[in-house]
Design an enzyme around this catalytic site. Structure first.
Site, PDB file in Angstrom:
ATOM      1  CB  SER A 140      -0.845  -0.008   1.277  1.00  0.00           C
ATOM      2  OG  SER A 140      -1.469   1.240   1.490  1.00  0.00           O
ATOM      3  CE1 TYR A 153      -4.238  -1.975   5.502  1.00  0.00           C
ATOM      4  CE2 TYR A 153      -3.323   0.149   4.862  1.00  0.00           C
ATOM      5  CZ  TYR A 153      -3.895  -1.058   4.518  1.00  0.00           C
ATOM      6  OH  TYR A 153      -4.111  -1.363   3.193  1.00  0.00           O
TER       7      TYR A 153
HETATM    8  N1  LIG Z   1      -8.607  -0.245  -1.452  1.00  0.00           N
HETATM    9  C1  LIG Z   1      -7.540   0.492  -1.160  1.00  0.00           C
HETATM   10  O1  LIG Z   1      -7.618   1.735  -1.116  1.00  0.00           O
HETATM   11  C2  LIG Z   1      -6.200  -0.174  -0.934  1.00  0.00           C
HETATM   12  C3  LIG Z   1      -5.057   0.634  -0.919  1.00  0.00           C
HETATM   13  C4  LIG Z   1      -3.820   0.051  -0.682  1.00  0.00           C
HETATM   14  C5  LIG Z   1      -3.726  -1.316  -0.456  1.00  0.00           C
HETATM   15  N2  LIG Z   1      -4.855  -2.086  -0.465  1.00  0.00           N
HETATM   16  C6  LIG Z   1      -4.706  -3.520  -0.204  1.00  0.00           C
HETATM   17  O2  LIG Z   1      -5.341  -4.249  -1.238  1.00  0.00           O
HETATM   18  C7  LIG Z   1      -5.705  -5.528  -0.753  1.00  0.00           C
HETATM   19  C8  LIG Z   1      -7.143  -5.841  -1.173  1.00  0.00           C
HETATM   20  O3  LIG Z   1      -8.023  -4.975  -0.468  1.00  0.00           O
HETATM   21  P1  LIG Z   1      -9.313  -4.307  -1.138  1.00  0.00           P
HETATM   22  O4  LIG Z   1      -9.089  -2.857  -1.174  1.00  0.00           O
HETATM   23  O5  LIG Z   1      -9.716  -5.007  -2.356  1.00  0.00           O
HETATM   24  O6  LIG Z   1     -10.374  -4.540   0.071  1.00  0.00           O
HETATM   25  P2  LIG Z   1     -11.639  -5.503   0.205  1.00  0.00           P
HETATM   26  O7  LIG Z   1     -12.632  -5.221  -0.852  1.00  0.00           O
HETATM   27  O8  LIG Z   1     -12.072  -5.367   1.635  1.00  0.00           O
HETATM   28  O9  LIG Z   1     -11.014  -6.950  -0.046  1.00  0.00           O
HETATM   29  C9  LIG Z   1     -10.261  -7.620   0.931  1.00  0.00           C
HETATM   30  C10 LIG Z   1     -10.278  -9.103   0.623  1.00  0.00           C
HETATM   31  O10 LIG Z   1      -9.513  -9.776   1.628  1.00  0.00           O
HETATM   32  C11 LIG Z   1     -10.242 -10.911   2.033  1.00  0.00           C
HETATM   33  N3  LIG Z   1      -9.879 -11.331   3.373  1.00  0.00           N
HETATM   34  C12 LIG Z   1      -9.927 -10.640   4.535  1.00  0.00           C
HETATM   35  N4  LIG Z   1      -9.552 -11.410   5.562  1.00  0.00           N
HETATM   36  C13 LIG Z   1      -9.245 -12.638   5.040  1.00  0.00           C
HETATM   37  C14 LIG Z   1      -8.802 -13.863   5.593  1.00  0.00           C
HETATM   38  N5  LIG Z   1      -8.589 -14.004   6.900  1.00  0.00           N
HETATM   39  N6  LIG Z   1      -8.601 -14.907   4.764  1.00  0.00           N
HETATM   40  C15 LIG Z   1      -8.807 -14.777   3.433  1.00  0.00           C
HETATM   41  N7  LIG Z   1      -9.242 -13.640   2.844  1.00  0.00           N
HETATM   42  C16 LIG Z   1      -9.454 -12.586   3.652  1.00  0.00           C
HETATM   43  C17 LIG Z   1     -11.707 -10.501   1.930  1.00  0.00           C
HETATM   44  O11 LIG Z   1     -12.523 -11.662   1.733  1.00  0.00           O
HETATM   45  P3  LIG Z   1     -13.418 -12.377   2.833  1.00  0.00           P
HETATM   46  O12 LIG Z   1     -13.928 -11.320   3.773  1.00  0.00           O
HETATM   47  O13 LIG Z   1     -14.493 -13.030   2.007  1.00  0.00           O
HETATM   48  O14 LIG Z   1     -12.494 -13.368   3.471  1.00  0.00           O
HETATM   49  C18 LIG Z   1     -11.682  -9.686   0.643  1.00  0.00           C
HETATM   50  O15 LIG Z   1     -11.839 -10.532  -0.475  1.00  0.00           O
HETATM   51  C19 LIG Z   1      -5.482  -5.501   0.758  1.00  0.00           C
HETATM   52  O16 LIG Z   1      -4.267  -6.138   1.073  1.00  0.00           O
HETATM   53  C20 LIG Z   1      -5.379  -4.021   1.060  1.00  0.00           C
HETATM   54  O17 LIG Z   1      -4.642  -3.748   2.226  1.00  0.00           O
HETATM   55  C21 LIG Z   1      -6.084  -1.551  -0.717  1.00  0.00           C
END
Ligand SMILES: NC(=O)c1ccc[n+]([C@@H]2O[C@H](COP(=O)([O-])OP(=O)(O)OC[C@H]3O[C@@H](n4cnc5c(N)ncnc54)[C@H](OP(=O)(O)O)[C@@H]3O)[C@@H](O)[C@H]2O)c1
Length: 242
Positions: A140, A153
């Site tokens: 991130s 985080y």
């Molecule tokens: N969106 C942003 O602005 C942003 C920015 C920088 C980095 N990121 C990173 O991008 C990645 C994806 O996040 P996103 O933004 O797409 O958020 P999201 O829509 O909340 O997706 C997160 C995913 O992680 C899964 N997850 C959570 N806990 C888990 C566990 N214990 N085992 C397996 N799967 C798990 C969730 O699925 P379930 O709940 O179904 O398990 C969901 O599919 C993350 O690492 C996040 O830190 C996001």
């Protein structure tokens, strides 16, 4: 069309993981999806299959190593190899440290750090023995910079970058890529329980990329020839605040 790769995606039930699954399947790759919400994975898999894509899924909790190993083993038994692992699963229940939300700190450490290590442990022996493979870890912009409420985080995302760099230096046959998104539309902020942080973060997240932008960055790294390792990409919205 590129050669079909066997690609495992953790956290594929929403946001960046879901968009990446669609994008890579549309490129002709065999995607294998994991997350806890199996109903979401089932719907996504149906959609991908209906457009001719190659997809399998399995319930996965990355905080549990045995479960993560079983996820990788399922793919190894079915396809004989794993070409790419995308360690994407993550949670972000932000809050100021003085709120002492220790369970939420531990949840971030368990998913964002231990989950990534479990993924690496589950696929590395196969990749090392075949002298081929690609591990993509989602960090991130919080892996470069710290804001109030983001201490833990950001700590987990700094850790993802450190672990990725160590993995790269130790493995000359395995490609390692760090993808660091800026703000992206997803469900990530839904886990914030602290009301003050939630409203502050709404402003912070006002300008956001579509998750497909990150999917394209990931695909770029995968598509390079085997002797080219894209080490790190930062992808932000052009007009974002950060
Ligand atoms: N969106 C942003 O602005 C942003 C920015 C920088 C980095 N990121 C990173 O991008 C990645 C994806 O996040 P996103 O933004 O797409 O958020 P999201 O829509 O909340 O997706 C997160 C995913 O992680 C899964 N997850 C959570 N806990 C888990 C566990 N214990 N085992 C397996 N799967 C798990 C969730 O699925 P379930 O709940 O179904 O398990 C969901 O599919 C993350 O690492 C996040 O830190 C996001």
């Amino acid at each position: 069309m590129n050669t079909t790769k066997i690609i495992l995606i953790t956290g594929a039930s929403s946001g960046i993981g879901e968009a990446t699954a669609r994008h890579l399947a549309a490129q002709g790759h065999q995607v294998f999806l994991g997350a806890r919400r199996t109903d979401r994975l089932e719907k996504l898999a149906e959609e991908i299959r209906s457009t001719g894509g190659l997809v399998e899924y399995r319930t996965l909790d990355v905080t549990n190593f045995e479960d993560t190993q079983a996820f990788a083993d399922f793919a190894l038994e079915k396809f004989g190899r794993i070409d790419v692992l995308i360690n994407n699963a993550g949670v972000m229940p932000l809050s100021p440290l003085h709120e002492l939300k220790i369970n939420e700190w531990n949840q971030m450490i368990d998913v964002n750090i231990r989950g990534v290590l479990h993924g690496i442990a589950a696929v590395l022996p196969d990749m090392q023995s075949r002298k081929s493979g690609h591990i993509i870890n989602i960090s991130s912009i919080g892996g470069f910079q710290v804001w109030p409420t983001c201490a833990v985080y950001s700590g987990t995302k700094f850790a993802v970058r450190a672990i990725s760099e160590g993995l790269r230096l130790e493995n000359k046959d395995v490609r390692v890529t760090i993808i660091s998104p800026g703000v992206v539309e997803s469900e990530l902020a839904h886990t914030i329980t602290d009301p003050g942080t939630r409203s502050m973060i709404e402003d912070f997240r006002a300008v956001a990329l579509k998750p497909e932008a990150i999917a394209r960055g990931i695909t770029y790294a995968i598509d390079q020839p085997a002797d080219v390792d894209v080490n790190e990409i930062i992808i932000r919205p052009t007009s974002g605040a950060q």
